[in-house]
Motif scaffolding. Structure first.
Motif: not given
Ligand SMILES: *Cc1c(COP(=O)(O)O)cnc(C)c1O
Length: 367
Positions: A324-342, A347-357
């Motif tokens: 349920g979280y759309i972020v930007r993959s770093g692949v097309p941005l030139g950082f193939p092992t990263s993601v760019r997170i707005t 509440e959204e940040n906490e939710g995202l962090i839970n999924v990342l954990a």
């Protein structure tokens, strides 16, 4: 057809998948979009108040000079109205600059990796693109960029804070650079995230534009002001430069509702300040998570962070989307092992962090 040859190798901008599509595919009730650096707190309530007063007379063209907005902006920025150029988003200004200064036989210098529109427009206009890798700290390598400038260079792009790294160039490094760029080379300083900056050695770009006649500063109402849908950006430079650029501008490029909305938004600086504070809290939360899990990231002066997960960025992206979280993959941005997170709401940040954990846990268990 006799297309410009370079067009045949370009692809159109790929908009992210719509929230509705993602919901259907993954059978999700709610989607949080943290992919395009939009403001999670929307925009100032004063904007809607002002728009409600609009009387419905839409048949007339907008004011092509955006007089009221221009004057309000000039007063707010303490510049003269003649030192401003308005765009249909700052994307429009990037296009105008490219169209005005780039062509076959000319070259343009920019960082790699940075905002994609500089290169895209330069390619359309047939100029040679010289890309200089960012430093290890994710900053523009200004001395190396300087070295690439020759007699055929017409534009140098500096994105600070930079998208997608969120990093900035210090005042001293930027001033040193500006002093050495030849007078007949335009320096574009794209400050789309200016209002999010808190660094103490950050420069006053408008002051620099007064000192350096070959500098144009770009800003936008799409990011902290939360008005991306209205498409309004602006450039600040000395009036001669603006006057020369103006004929490139489409006569009615800033629409009537955009002019009204942005005038209201300028008046509510409390909203801007508040968004900055809440954004900082979100950044700190994400930094703490990264440190706890040993993930590298670039400290950010913006409302996004580029985080290195040391696995395929697309995999992190897919996992987050499934949850349920759309972020930007770093692949097309030139950082193939990263993601760019707005940065989102708390509440959204906490939710995202839970999924990342959970993602990191599953990864660890799989080894
Ligand atoms: C978002 C963004 C822009 C474009 O903003 P608009 O005003 O919406 O066209 C320009 N530059 C950078 C670096 C951005 O991130």
């Amino acid at each position: 057809m006799k297309w410009k040859e370079q067009l045949l190798n370009l692809t159109a901008y790929q908009p992210g998948r719509t929230i509705e599509e993602v919901k259907r595919e993954f059978n999700l009730e709610k989607i949080v979009k943290l992919a395009s650096n939009e403001n999670p707190f929307g925009s100032s309530p004063k904007v809607l108040e002002e728009l409600k007063k609009v009387d419905g007379s839409f048949a007339l063209y907008p004011d092509g000079y955006a007089t009221n907005l221009r004057n309000a902006l000039a007063e707010f920025l303490q510049v003269s109205p003649q030192e401003l150029i308005l765009g249909n988003g700052s994307d429009d200004l990037i296009l105008m600059i490219s169209r005005a200064l780039l062509m076959p036989g000319r070259n343009t210098v920019m960082a790699s990796h940075t905002f994609g529109q500089y290169k895209h427009n330069a390619v359309v206009d047939g100029a040679e693109v010289r890309e200089i890798p960012l430093t290890a700290k994710g900053e523009h390598d200004l001395p190396a960029m300087l070295e690439q400038i020759d007699e055929n260079t017409s534009v140098v792009w500096v994105c600070s804070p930079n998208n997608p790294t969120g990093t900035y160039n210090s005042e001293s490094s930027l001033v040193e650079f500006l002093k050495q760029v030849p007078d007949d080379v335009l320096v574009v300083l794209d400050e789309a995230y200016y209002e999010y900056v808190i660094a103490e050695d950050y420069y006053d770009a408008l002051e620099l534009a007064k000192q350096f006649n070959n500098l144009i500063v770009l800003r936008t109402f799409s990011k902290i002001y939360g008005l991306a849908s209205f498409r309004v950006g602006y450039g600040v430079a000395n009036s001669n430069l603006i006057q020369t650029l103006e004929p490139i501008r489409e006569p009615f490029n800033v629409n009537t509702l955009g002019q009204i909305a942005t005038q209201a938004a300028i008046k509510d600086q409390d909203f801007v300040t508040n968004c900055n504070i809440r954004n900082r809290e979100g950044l700190e939360l994400l930094y703490a998570f990264c440190e706890e899990h040993g993930l590298n990231y670039f400290p950010s002066q913006t409302n996004f962070v580029l985080v290195d997960f040391k696995v395929d960025g697309n995999e992190v992206f897919q996992y987050l989307m499934k949850h349920g979280y759309i972020v930007r993959s770093g692949v097309p941005l030139g950082f193939p092992t990263s993601v760019r997170i707005t940065i989102g709401s708390k509440e959204e940040n906490e939710g995202l962090i839970n999924v990342l954990a959970k993602f990191l846990q599953e990864k660890a268990a799989a080894i």
